[in-house]
Design an enzyme around this catalytic site. Sequence first.
Site, PDB file in Angstrom:
ATOM      1  N   GLU A 262      55.720  47.077  16.746  1.00  0.00           N
ATOM      2  CA  GLU A 262      57.167  46.865  16.579  1.00  0.00           C
ATOM      3  C   GLU A 262      57.933  47.790  17.515  1.00  0.00           C
ATOM      4  OE1 GLU A 262      58.615  44.033  15.365  1.00  0.00           O
ATOM      5  OE2 GLU A 262      57.552  44.461  13.501  1.00  0.00           O
TER       6      GLU A 262
ATOM      7  N   ASP B  76      59.640  37.682  20.575  1.00  0.00           N
ATOM      8  CA  ASP B  76      60.036  36.572  19.699  1.00  0.00           C
ATOM      9  C   ASP B  76      59.908  35.236  20.425  1.00  0.00           C
ATOM     10  OD1 ASP B  76      60.711  38.765  18.245  1.00  0.00           O
ATOM     11  OD2 ASP B  76      62.869  38.422  18.290  1.00  0.00           O
TER      12      ASP B  76
HETATM   13  C1  GLA Z   1      63.631  41.954  17.793  1.00  0.00           C
HETATM   14  C2  GLA Z   1      63.542  41.668  19.283  1.00  0.00           C
HETATM   15  C3  GLA Z   1      62.099  41.752  19.794  1.00  0.00           C
HETATM   16  C4  GLA Z   1      61.429  43.058  19.358  1.00  0.00           C
HETATM   17  C5  GLA Z   1      61.659  43.316  17.870  1.00  0.00           C
HETATM   18  C6  GLA Z   1      61.160  44.661  17.441  1.00  0.00           C
HETATM   19  O1  GLA Z   1      63.005  40.947  17.072  1.00  0.00           O
HETATM   20  O2  GLA Z   1      64.073  40.393  19.582  1.00  0.00           O
HETATM   21  O3  GLA Z   1      62.074  41.625  21.195  1.00  0.00           O
HETATM   22  O4  GLA Z   1      61.871  44.137  20.129  1.00  0.00           O
HETATM   23  O5  GLA Z   1      63.029  43.206  17.500  1.00  0.00           O
HETATM   24  O6  GLA Z   1      59.798  44.759  17.602  1.00  0.00           O
END
Ligand code: GLA
Length: 380
Positions: A33, A171
């Site tokens: 994360e 994501d």
């Molecule tokens: C959000 C962002 C991702 C990632 C997460 C944390 O979902 O869109 O790119 O950085 O937070 O891991």
Amino acid sequence: MTADGIRQVFREAYGHNPEVVGIAPGRINLIGEHTDYNDGFVFPAAIDRGLLIAASISEPSTQTFSVQIGNGEPFDVNSVKPGFSDSWSKYVAGMGWSIIDRAEDKLPNLKIAVDSSIPIGSGVSSSAALELACGVVWNFLAKLVLDNRELARLGQFCENRFVGVNSGIMDQMASAMGREGHAMFLDTRTLTIEYASVPDGLTVVLCDTKKERALTSSAYNERRSQCEMASQFLGVKKLRDADMKLLDATKKHIPEVVYRRARHVITENARCVAFKSALAQGDLNLVGTLMRESHQSLRYDYEVSCDELDSMAESAWAAPGCVGARMTGAGFGGACVALVKTEKLSQFIESTLHIYNLASGLAGEAMSCRIVDGARLLEA
Ligand code: GLA
């Protein structure tokens, strides 16, 4: 909802059949994360909470309808600019704006209808799913030949340059490249993926705190700048290139908060790699320990958790059948992800929500998730 269902929604909204129907899933992240914008490792999976889309070419403007939210603000895809609107259709506009460079000429405007089963504000990427859903239909209707990796890159570009959130690519890659029954170990520097099957007998459970995420974009962008500052102090391109030895050798020159942010990213990358082996070897104790350590690191070093996420993680850790649990997504509210022994699933859910309710006073929600394929057309 089904492909027929979204066709029907489209007909009711626009009075004729759509030319194409597609789907894009939301995602959970098992571990890794706040590592993606540091060129690090992540371990997401696409889930069976997704977004169906139906679309047709329609000039002179793009029109959008969502079953959940209603009409979005219309726009001309060939003239729309960042800052255009706060309406949910900014993600549609941003995706079109990002794709335009790949079209030889103009991009066609579309009529779009969407129906989403992705909980909003739970940190499972409803916006990336919307970007990818628009990507697959535009790709088809404009006769482009972009593959899903490229659409994921364009989705991130839309998020960074049009929407204004400096997010990484996890994501969009998860929504684009998911594979049924598999989580994906993704190297965000090279975008190489190693698919890893989730062992039989385990179920992924999303434990939603029902505390909506707050302040995410400003706090998120702040974390990202702190990581960039740490890289500069350490003399590396990205924190992916640093280790704890280097960080500790530089400790006295670095502001304390920046040190802790970097420590999270460096240790989280190592945990993600260790998690991959532990999962492959079926070492469920280690899987659980790594998920717990990840949560604590996000809580104390990265400071993106909140009381509700901490209560939910602690409730899950104490529940029957829990292999591991941690907050998932950007943080500041949203959901925890848990890996649970399937035979204990109902006891796990009952116990977790009960303890969570006693601790927080909130009625959380737990959903078991199937791991599914990434964004694609269903019918053309
Ligand atoms: C959000 C962002 C991702 C990632 C997460 C944390 O979902 O869109 O790119 O950085 O937070 O891991």
